[in-house]
Design an enzyme around this catalytic site. Structure first.
Site, mmCIF file in Angstrom:
data_model
loop_
_atom_site.group_PDB
_atom_site.id
_atom_site.type_symbol
_atom_site.label_atom_id
_atom_site.label_comp_id
_atom_site.label_asym_id
_atom_site.label_seq_id
_atom_site.Cartn_x
_atom_site.Cartn_y
_atom_site.Cartn_z
ATOM 1 N N HIS A 245 0.839 -1.207 0.000
ATOM 2 C CA HIS A 245 0.000 0.000 0.000
ATOM 3 C C HIS A 245 0.875 1.259 0.000
ATOM 4 O O HIS A 245 0.649 2.182 -0.790
ATOM 5 C CB HIS A 245 -0.903 -0.055 1.238
ATOM 6 C CG HIS A 245 -1.750 1.152 1.491
ATOM 7 N ND1 HIS A 245 -3.119 1.149 1.322
ATOM 8 C CD2 HIS A 245 -1.444 2.403 1.942
ATOM 9 C CE1 HIS A 245 -3.607 2.339 1.635
ATOM 10 N NE2 HIS A 245 -2.609 3.122 2.026
ATOM 11 N N GLU A 246 1.870 1.302 0.868
ATOM 12 C CA GLU A 246 2.710 2.506 0.965
ATOM 13 C C GLU A 246 3.519 2.724 -0.316
ATOM 14 O O GLU A 246 3.716 3.860 -0.748
ATOM 15 C CB GLU A 246 3.640 2.416 2.179
ATOM 16 C CG GLU A 246 2.918 2.424 3.523
ATOM 17 C CD GLU A 246 1.937 3.576 3.688
ATOM 18 O OE1 GLU A 246 2.146 4.653 3.101
ATOM 19 O OE2 GLU A 246 0.929 3.376 4.396
ATOM 20 N N HIS B 236 -5.687 7.172 -2.004
ATOM 21 C CA HIS B 236 -6.661 6.247 -1.436
ATOM 22 C C HIS B 236 -7.882 6.158 -2.350
ATOM 23 O O HIS B 236 -8.359 7.176 -2.866
ATOM 24 C CB HIS B 236 -7.086 6.714 -0.036
ATOM 25 C CG HIS B 236 -5.997 6.575 0.970
ATOM 26 N ND1 HIS B 236 -5.668 7.570 1.857
ATOM 27 C CD2 HIS B 236 -5.141 5.549 1.212
ATOM 28 C CE1 HIS B 236 -4.653 7.158 2.610
ATOM 29 N NE2 HIS B 236 -4.316 5.940 2.235
ATOM 30 N N HIS C 4 1.438 4.605 -2.689
ATOM 31 C CA HIS C 4 1.506 6.065 -2.543
ATOM 32 C C HIS C 4 2.793 6.607 -3.173
ATOM 33 O O HIS C 4 2.784 7.629 -3.860
ATOM 34 C CB HIS C 4 1.475 6.458 -1.065
ATOM 35 C CG HIS C 4 0.143 6.273 -0.404
ATOM 36 N ND1 HIS C 4 -1.043 6.617 -1.001
ATOM 37 C CD2 HIS C 4 -0.182 5.789 0.828
ATOM 38 C CE1 HIS C 4 -2.047 6.352 -0.176
ATOM 39 N NE2 HIS C 4 -1.558 5.843 0.934
HETATM 40 ZN ZN LIG Z 1 -2.521 5.083 2.546
#
Ligand SMILES: [Zn+2]
Length: 287
Positions: free
Chosen positions: A188-189, A198, A192
């Site tokens: 997930h990171e 998101h 980004h």
């Molecule tokens: Zn996040």
């Protein structure tokens, strides 16, 4: 990629993913379910207040936490990414505050003083997932003959929580895999860091979900920002299976849902793998 529904607003990068969760590739080597998933966030020692500014042409309210500026719970904004006013007119990749990694190549380095073997293993597993499933290449710059030649890179640290910058920031940009963060959180990171937001932040999210402000923990409402203006594009429909999607009870102060589908029902999230929608978004961003 579903091109017929593509809404391309500018060449800048504001990406959300598409398709439904049924398309997502499931890799059992990652967390089997989200029963124990934590919602990614920086855990600050001191909240100093908020700051209104503009990011990527959008008005944003950032949380000043310790020495960081937070856009939502786990997205760190560098002051160099902010502008004093909305950017008018057509934007290009050059004026966009959100930068892609050149040549689909993301460099990283492990902060030797803060990362233990566990953090390194999680990050390396997450990198393998990204490289197995996308065209992006991740290189540990410290394995190069001349590591000092690489000036823009992810500096992997082990801080309080899981967090990252968004897109490529000039210089070393911290990405934290705290002790409670999983390999799925690391995937997930990295999302980004390559430029993904998101999933529930997308501007058209009100067509798909309801946000229950009264159930959101004090001071966390900013984590549920919606970007009503700005730039970029969204692909297809909101993807509940995206690894970038908050769970239905994210930042709840009372155990009740903070997000439901439009019909009031909750949904299942995952931190196992990039969904097909995530992969489509990455492909669109890095064609
Ligand atoms: Zn996040």
């Amino acid at each position: 990629m579903k091109k017929q529904n593509l809404l391309l607003l500018t060449a800048a990068i504001w990406l959300f993913s598409c398709k439904q969760s049924s398309d997502q590739p499931i890799s059992e080597q990652y967390d089997p379910s989200c029963q124990a998933c934590i919602v990614e966030q920086y855990v600050p020692k001191l909240i100093k207040g908020t700051m209104d500014s503009y990011f990527n042409g959008d008005p944003v309210t950032l949380v000043k936490a310790d020495d960081k500026l937070l856009l939502e719970g786990d997205i760190i904004i560098d002051p160099s990414q902010l502008t004093n006013a909305a950017v008018s007119g057509e934007r290009t990749g050059i004026t966009s505050a959100l930068k892609k990694w050149p040549n689909k190549t993301v460099y990283f380095s492990f902060d030797s003083s803060s990362t233990d073997e566990s953090t390194r293993t999680k990050f390396k597993s997450a990198v393998k997932h990204w490289m197995d499933n996308t065209d992006l290449v991740f290189i540990n710059k410290d394995t190069l003959d001349d590591p000092e030649s690489i000036s823009n890179y992810i500096n992997v640290i082990q801080d309080d929580g899981c967090y990252s910058s968004i897109g490529m920031v000039k210089g070393a940009q911290d990405l934290s895999i705290g002790s409670g963060c999983s390999t799925g959180n690391a995937i997930h990171e990295i999302g980004h860091a390559v430029g993904l937001y998101h999933e529930q932040s997308r501007r058209d999210r009100d067509k798909y979900i309801i946000i229950y402000t009264a159930n959101i923990d004090s001071g966390k409402a900013g984590n549920f920002n919606k970007y009503a203006s700005g730039n970029g594009f969204e692909l297809d429909t909101l993807d509940f299976g995206s690894i970038m999607m908050y769970p239905y009870n994210a930042f709840s102060k009372n155990g009740k849902p903070t997000i439901t589908k439009k019909d009031g029902t909750t949904y299942t999230t995952q931190r196992r793998a990039l969904s097909q929608g995530d992969l489509d978004a990455v492909e669109h961003m890095y064609p």
